[in-house]
Scaffold this motif. Structure first.
Motif, PDB file in Angstrom:
ATOM      1  N   VAL A 103      13.864  37.225-113.262  1.00  0.00           N
ATOM      2  CA  VAL A 103      12.941  37.472-114.373  1.00  0.00           C
ATOM      3  C   VAL A 103      12.132  36.222-114.673  1.00  0.00           C
ATOM      4  O   VAL A 103      12.698  35.127-114.824  1.00  0.00           O
ATOM      5  N   VAL A 104      10.805  36.385-114.745  1.00  0.00           N
ATOM      6  CA  VAL A 104       9.907  35.327-115.208  1.00  0.00           C
ATOM      7  C   VAL A 104       9.440  35.731-116.606  1.00  0.00           C
ATOM      8  O   VAL A 104       8.669  36.686-116.748  1.00  0.00           O
ATOM      9  N   PRO A 105       9.907  35.057-117.651  1.00  0.00           N
ATOM     10  CA  PRO A 105       9.622  35.512-119.023  1.00  0.00           C
ATOM     11  C   PRO A 105       8.182  35.216-119.431  1.00  0.00           C
ATOM     12  O   PRO A 105       7.517  34.342-118.867  1.00  0.00           O
ATOM     13  N   PRO A 106       7.701  35.920-120.440  1.00  0.00           N
ATOM     14  CA  PRO A 106       6.370  35.616-120.982  1.00  0.00           C
ATOM     15  C   PRO A 106       6.407  34.346-121.823  1.00  0.00           C
ATOM     16  O   PRO A 106       7.472  33.862-122.207  1.00  0.00           O
ATOM     17  N   ALA A 107       5.238  33.813-122.086  1.00  0.00           N
ATOM     18  CA  ALA A 107       5.183  32.607-122.923  1.00  0.00           C
ATOM     19  C   ALA A 107       5.688  32.903-124.323  1.00  0.00           C
ATOM     20  O   ALA A 107       6.321  32.052-124.963  1.00  0.00           O
ATOM     21  N   THR A 119      20.319  41.411 -98.986  1.00  0.00           N
ATOM     22  CA  THR A 119      20.076  41.119-100.400  1.00  0.00           C
ATOM     23  C   THR A 119      18.691  41.610-100.808  1.00  0.00           C
ATOM     24  O   THR A 119      17.690  41.250-100.181  1.00  0.00           O
ATOM     25  N   VAL A 120      18.654  42.449-101.828  1.00  0.00           N
ATOM     26  CA  VAL A 120      17.398  42.953-102.387  1.00  0.00           C
ATOM     27  C   VAL A 120      17.179  42.278-103.736  1.00  0.00           C
ATOM     28  O   VAL A 120      18.014  42.392-104.642  1.00  0.00           O
ATOM     29  N   THR A 121      16.084  41.549-103.865  1.00  0.00           N
ATOM     30  CA  THR A 121      15.741  40.879-105.119  1.00  0.00           C
ATOM     31  C   THR A 121      14.681  41.691-105.849  1.00  0.00           C
ATOM     32  O   THR A 121      13.615  41.981-105.281  1.00  0.00           O
ATOM     33  N   VAL A 122      14.974  42.086-107.070  1.00  0.00           N
ATOM     34  CA  VAL A 122      14.018  42.814-107.910  1.00  0.00           C
ATOM     35  C   VAL A 122      13.519  41.839-108.971  1.00  0.00           C
ATOM     36  O   VAL A 122      14.292  41.363-109.809  1.00  0.00           O
ATOM     37  N   SER A 123      12.232  41.525-108.916  1.00  0.00           N
ATOM     38  CA  SER A 123      11.645  40.510-109.803  1.00  0.00           C
ATOM     39  C   SER A 123      10.759  41.160-110.850  1.00  0.00           C
ATOM     40  O   SER A 123       9.994  42.087-110.552  1.00  0.00           O
ATOM     41  N   ASN A 124      10.864  40.665-112.054  1.00  0.00           N
ATOM     42  CA  ASN A 124      10.009  41.091-113.156  1.00  0.00           C
ATOM     43  C   ASN A 124       9.234  39.886-113.671  1.00  0.00           C
ATOM     44  O   ASN A 124       9.822  38.860-113.983  1.00  0.00           O
ATOM     45  N   ASP A 125       7.915  40.029-113.734  1.00  0.00           N
ATOM     46  CA  ASP A 125       7.036  38.956-114.192  1.00  0.00           C
ATOM     47  C   ASP A 125       6.405  39.379-115.516  1.00  0.00           C
ATOM     48  O   ASP A 125       5.625  40.330-115.561  1.00  0.00           O
ATOM     49  N   GLY A 126       6.751  38.655-116.577  1.00  0.00           N
ATOM     50  CA  GLY A 126       6.225  38.989-117.895  1.00  0.00           C
ATOM     51  C   GLY A 126       5.100  38.094-118.350  1.00  0.00           C
ATOM     52  O   GLY A 126       4.676  38.177-119.513  1.00  0.00           O
ATOM     53  N   THR A 127       4.585  37.245-117.435  1.00  0.00           N
ATOM     54  CA  THR A 127       3.552  36.290-117.862  1.00  0.00           C
ATOM     55  C   THR A 127       2.249  36.974-118.234  1.00  0.00           C
ATOM     56  O   THR A 127       1.413  36.394-118.916  1.00  0.00           O
ATOM     57  N   GLY A 128       2.072  38.223-117.786  1.00  0.00           N
ATOM     58  CA  GLY A 128       0.836  38.943-118.133  1.00  0.00           C
ATOM     59  C   GLY A 128       0.967  39.784-119.374  1.00  0.00           C
ATOM     60  O   GLY A 128       0.033  40.500-119.752  1.00  0.00           O
ATOM     61  N   GLY A 166      11.811  51.567-112.372  1.00  0.00           N
ATOM     62  CA  GLY A 166      10.718  52.314-112.957  1.00  0.00           C
ATOM     63  C   GLY A 166       9.786  51.424-113.758  1.00  0.00           C
ATOM     64  O   GLY A 166      10.211  50.744-114.689  1.00  0.00           O
ATOM     65  N   LYS A 167       8.502  51.416-113.349  1.00  0.00           N
ATOM     66  CA  LYS A 167       7.540  50.576-114.069  1.00  0.00           C
ATOM     67  C   LYS A 167       7.356  51.044-115.507  1.00  0.00           C
ATOM     68  O   LYS A 167       7.041  50.242-116.402  1.00  0.00           O
ATOM     69  N   GLY A 168       7.544  52.337-115.748  1.00  0.00           N
ATOM     70  CA  GLY A 168       7.355  52.871-117.095  1.00  0.00           C
ATOM     71  C   GLY A 168       8.384  52.382-118.086  1.00  0.00           C
ATOM     72  O   GLY A 168       8.177  52.493-119.301  1.00  0.00           O
ATOM     73  N   GLU A 169       9.500  51.835-117.574  1.00  0.00           N
ATOM     74  CA  GLU A 169      10.536  51.347-118.467  1.00  0.00           C
ATOM     75  C   GLU A 169      10.314  49.894-118.872  1.00  0.00           C
ATOM     76  O   GLU A 169      11.028  49.373-119.725  1.00  0.00           O
ATOM     77  N   LEU A 170       9.321  49.238-118.269  1.00  0.00           N
ATOM     78  CA  LEU A 170       9.057  47.835-118.582  1.00  0.00           C
ATOM     79  C   LEU A 170       8.098  47.718-119.767  1.00  0.00           C
ATOM     80  O   LEU A 170       7.264  48.597-119.992  1.00  0.00           O
ATOM     81  N   PRO A 171       8.191  46.616-120.525  1.00  0.00           N
ATOM     82  CA  PRO A 171       7.216  46.389-121.595  1.00  0.00           C
ATOM     83  C   PRO A 171       5.805  46.289-121.021  1.00  0.00           C
ATOM     84  O   PRO A 171       5.606  45.973-119.849  1.00  0.00           O
ATOM     85  N   ALA A 172       4.822  46.561-121.847  1.00  0.00           N
ATOM     86  CA  ALA A 172       3.421  46.525-121.422  1.00  0.00           C
ATOM     87  C   ALA A 172       3.071  45.159-120.847  1.00  0.00           C
ATOM     88  O   ALA A 172       3.420  44.114-121.424  1.00  0.00           O
ATOM     89  N   GLY A 173       2.398  45.159-119.700  1.00  0.00           N
ATOM     90  CA  GLY A 173       1.951  43.919-119.081  1.00  0.00           C
ATOM     91  C   GLY A 173       2.945  43.320-118.103  1.00  0.00           C
ATOM     92  O   GLY A 173       2.613  42.380-117.379  1.00  0.00           O
ATOM     93  N   TRP A 174       4.178  43.834-118.063  1.00  0.00           N
ATOM     94  CA  TRP A 174       5.164  43.321-117.116  1.00  0.00           C
ATOM     95  C   TRP A 174       4.938  43.940-115.731  1.00  0.00           C
ATOM     96  O   TRP A 174       4.515  45.085-115.603  1.00  0.00           O
ATOM     97  N   LYS A 175       5.240  43.169-114.706  1.00  0.00           N
ATOM     98  CA  LYS A 175       5.093  43.629-113.321  1.00  0.00           C
ATOM     99  C   LYS A 175       6.450  43.583-112.615  1.00  0.00           C
ATOM    100  O   LYS A 175       7.326  42.800-112.982  1.00  0.00           O
ATOM    101  N   PRO A 210      18.981  39.409-116.700  1.00  0.00           N
ATOM    102  CA  PRO A 210      18.294  38.398-115.891  1.00  0.00           C
ATOM    103  C   PRO A 210      19.287  37.488-115.179  1.00  0.00           C
ATOM    104  O   PRO A 210      20.225  36.965-115.776  1.00  0.00           O
ATOM    105  N   GLY A 211      19.089  37.340-113.865  1.00  0.00           N
ATOM    106  CA  GLY A 211      19.933  36.472-113.065  1.00  0.00           C
ATOM    107  C   GLY A 211      21.189  37.134-112.529  1.00  0.00           C
ATOM    108  O   GLY A 211      21.920  36.529-111.742  1.00  0.00           O
ATOM    109  N   GLU A 212      21.449  38.367-112.916  1.00  0.00           N
ATOM    110  CA  GLU A 212      22.694  39.018-112.505  1.00  0.00           C
ATOM    111  C   GLU A 212      22.594  39.555-111.072  1.00  0.00           C
ATOM    112  O   GLU A 212      21.522  39.918-110.589  1.00  0.00           O
TER     113      GLU A 212
END
Length: 423
Positions: free
Chosen positions: A316-320, A400-409, A366-375, A346-348
């Protein structure tokens, strides 16, 4: 080796031949049972254990990968299923080499693996014609026919499996070579041809399959005299060979009865079956005035396959500013029926166990489960993708499958207080 007696049976001679993912997942498979195998392997920032729930997402469709092939959205495991019930059949597992005296299959390449097919010089002299080459990957098959098979198309042909929804070609799960002889006289009295057919399992067998098979043929003449020959077959089946290089048993006295019995079947892995055509070949035998071909089939599709595993890592890359969800839901589904959903902080890291080696799986969030602007993005062993990845579970290593979430947007939802709530 005991030969047929000279006084009872003239020496049997041979003078030539006698007469389909890259995704392994199917769209029809609905995942309605969650395994109990999703357990945390480690938790970098989470204190709660991972939960497992039912995933109802449908698995993706396999797709065509080669314009030369007929795409068949199902597993083809025999030449009969490919439309050639009377052909000699060679079976290969993964991209291992397989063949007999007349035809050879050779595995080449990696990611994806491929198969090359050649008619040997002996096969050319015998008039061998390849009718079909079947390449299976997952729950679909590519069927190659003339003019894209030998002798019209010579190696290297680079035969491949179908594609998955991600556009990738799967590694070869197993392959078949179906061939006949251009001139195959039928109903020749005093001759007997024994064919071996092998049906491979999906996945890696927990116990290694035989690399060689032997079949004993004992013929009894009306006079009561008997003779015996032993035929040896390679791992892929096909035509057998005697110790002195013959393939067809000839000059059997009229009205003889021959029993055909495979040896060593008690040592086969549990779940293997052995059948004969005609069914009475081992007992009471076949009359060679009426039957000239016996087919011995070893079906290993029911043997236990090697369990394996894969890991899912949450990055997880958190938003500012703004909150980071305490957990993210990631679902997974596999060709062997393994399916579920994991709640990851995050990190698990979660390990999905007891997955059949060689099977294909898909992981998605599911992208629909993420907060707005997250990728969301993915990486399988370091190879990145923006689409939910389809990957093969290996028996020699843990994928190993890494699932990344970027909240910087994400838009600024308000800076959190120390207790994690917004102003």
């Amino acid at each position: 080796m005991i030969r047929f007696s000279r006084r009872s049976l003239r020496r049997i001679r041979s003078s030539g031949p006698v007469g389909l993912l890259a995704s392994a997942l199917t769209a029809a498979m609905l995942l309605n049972a969650a395994p109990a195998s999703a357990v945390p392997a480690s938790a970098a920032t989470a204190s709660a254990s991972t939960s497992t729930s039912v995933s109802t997402s449908a698995a993706p469709n396999p797709e065509p990968s080669d314009s030369r092939a007929q795409f068949v959205p199902e597993n083809i495991t025999t030449c009969a299923q490919a439309g050639y019930p009377d052909d000699v059949q060679i079976s290969g597992q993964n991209n291992d080499d397989a063949g007999d005296t007349y035809v050879k299959g050779t595995g080449t390449g990696s990611s994806p693996t491929m198969v090359q097919v050649e008619i040997t010089p002996a096969g050319t002299s015998a008039g061998v014609v390849v009718d079909a080459v079947v390449i299976k990957g997952g729950d679909a098959s590519n069927v190659y026919k003339a003019p894209n098979v030998p002798p019209q198309l010579q190696a290297p042909q680079n035969y491949i499996s179908p594609k998955n929804t991600g556009g990738n070609v799967a590694d070869v799960s197993h392959y078949l070579i179906c061939y006949h002889f251009a001139a195959m006289p039928r109903g020749v009295q005093g001759e007997l041809l024994v064919l071996k057919r092998v049906a491979m399992p999906v996945g890696t067998p927990a116990e290694p399959l035989p690399t060689e098979y032997t079949v004993d043929v004992v013929c009894t003449a009306p006079s009561g005299d008997t003779g015996e020959e032993t035929l040896t077959f390679g791992s892929g089946g096909g035509l057998g060979t005697t110790a002195d290089g013959r393939h067809i048993l000839r000059n059997i006295p009229a009205d003889s009865t021959c029993t055909v019995t495979e040896q060593g079947t008690d040592d086969f892995p549990e779940g293997a079956t052995v059948t004969y055509f005609p069914a009475g070949a081992p007992d009471p035998g076949v009359n060679t005035d009426r039957v000239n071909t016996v087919i011995v089939t070893n079906d290993f599709s029911g043997v236990r396959t090697m369990p394996s595993r894969f890991k899912i890592t949450k990055n997880v890359v958190p938003p500012a500013h703004g909150q980071v969800p305490s957990s993210f839901t990631v679902t997974y589904s596999c060709q062997d029926g393994t399916a579920g959903a994991a709640e990851l902080s995050p990190g698990e890291i979660v390990t999905v166990r007891n997955v059949m080696a060689g099977t294909y799986c898909i992981v998605r969030e599911g992208k629909g489960e993420l907060p707005a602007g997250w990728k969301v993005s993915y990486a399988v062993d370091g190879r990145s993708s923006t689409d939910a990845p389809v990957f093969k579970v290996e028996d020699t290593r843990t994928v190993t499958v890494t699932v990344s979430n970027d909240g910087t947007g994400a838009s600024d939802g308000g800076a959190p207080d120390k207790d994690g709530t917004k102003d």
